[in-house]
Design a protein around this motif. Structure first.
Motif, PDB file in Angstrom:
ATOM      1  N   ASN A   1       1.123   8.269  -6.001  1.00 15.09           N
ATOM      2  CA  ASN A   1       0.605   9.240  -6.956  1.00 15.09           C
ATOM      3  C   ASN A   1       1.652   9.711  -7.953  1.00 15.09           C
ATOM      4  OD1 ASN A   1      -2.070   9.302  -5.969  1.00 15.09           O
ATOM      5  ND2 ASN A   1      -1.304  10.362  -4.172  1.00 15.09           N
TER       6      ASN A   1
ATOM      7  N   GLY B   1       5.995   6.494  -5.448  1.00 11.14           N
ATOM      8  CA  GLY B   1       4.966   7.025  -4.557  1.00 11.14           C
ATOM      9  C   GLY B   1       3.645   6.723  -5.223  1.00 11.14           C
TER      10      GLY B   1
ATOM     11  N   GLU C   1       0.841  -1.189   0.000  1.00 10.91           N
ATOM     12  CA  GLU C   1       0.000   0.000   0.000  1.00 10.91           C
ATOM     13  C   GLU C   1       0.879   1.243   0.000  1.00 10.91           C
ATOM     14  OE1 GLU C   1      -4.113   1.462   1.989  1.00 10.91           O
ATOM     15  OE2 GLU C   1      -2.706   0.443   3.311  1.00 10.91           O
ATOM     16  N   LYS C   2       0.542   2.170  -0.891  1.00 10.87           N
ATOM     17  CA  LYS C   2       1.242   3.460  -0.963  1.00 10.87           C
ATOM     18  C   LYS C   2       0.198   4.549  -1.073  1.00 10.87           C
ATOM     19  CE  LYS C   2       5.594   2.018  -2.819  1.00 10.87           C
ATOM     20  NZ  LYS C   2       6.798   2.595  -3.331  1.00 10.87           N
ATOM     21  N   ASP C   3       0.122   5.378  -0.061  1.00 11.20           N
ATOM     22  CA  ASP C   3      -0.808   6.514  -0.042  1.00 11.20           C
ATOM     23  C   ASP C   3      -2.237   6.117  -0.388  1.00 11.20           C
ATOM     24  OD1 ASP C   3       1.300   8.229   0.630  1.00 11.20           O
ATOM     25  OD2 ASP C   3       1.780   8.583  -1.478  1.00 11.20           O
TER      26      ASP C   3
END
Length: 185
Positions: A121, A119, A63-65
């Motif tokens: 996004n 990241g 999971e990233k952001d």
């Protein structure tokens, strides 16, 4: 484990922006999703795609952001990849560096599109028209897990934009060591 992915569309070279890499990820996602639905990955998908990971089990989902990614080639599974690309493009054979060739930068853009974003996004539209899949299937956790790359260039013999390509990406997934989690792969 060996398989092939197809990418057809623009492939920018030098100065490719992060949104372009996101477009490549989106184009390859359905093929990688289908790969997880077929043996041998189908046999381990319930465990490896669990989020959060089950107690005592490995999971590839990261999971990233707030976005979830599921790369196949990960350090968690002690895997790495060798990649061979057959690149059909508008330029005739022999124009690797000039006249829109720029193979090295196009290859770097493609490799960046095969990995999860650094990241969540990175290059993503603020409000994408199409919702992001969950998980978002990618080939690589990081492009440093690619240990060998070969590229063969051919002329695309049909009308297309100058930066449009058809890429046949052959992937050979290998193990750094055999573990219970990667035995089926």
């Amino acid at each position: 484990m060996e398989f092939r992915l197809l990418y057809e569309g623009p492939l920018h070279g030098q100065g490719a922006k992060a949104p372009h890499k996101w477009e490549i990820r989106r184009a390859l996602h359905p093929q990688l999703q289908q790969l997880w639905r077929a043996p041998p990955l189908k046999d381990v998908a319930d465990t490896l795609l669990a989020f959060p990971a089950r107690a005592g089990q490995a999971s590839v989902v990261m999971e990233k952001d707030g976005l979830r990614f599921a790369p196949l080639v990960t350090r968690t599974l002690d895997l790495y990849a060798e990649i061979s690309v057959l690149l059909f493009r508008q330029q005739p054979r022999g124009t690797l560096i000039t006249d829109g060739g720029d193979i090295d930068n196009r290859l770097k853009t493609l490799l960046d599109g095969l990995r999860i974003p650094r990241g969540a996004n990175e290059g993503r539209q603020e409000r994408p028209d199409v919702p992001d899949p969950a998980p978002f299937f990618c080939l690589l956790e990081d492009d440093s897990l690619v240990t060998k790359v070969t590229v063969e260039s051919e002329q695309l013999l049909r009308p297309a934009q100058p930066d449009e390509v058809l890429a046949v990406i052959s992937v050979h997934v290998k193990k750094t060591r055999l573990t219970p989690q990667n035995m089926a792969i």
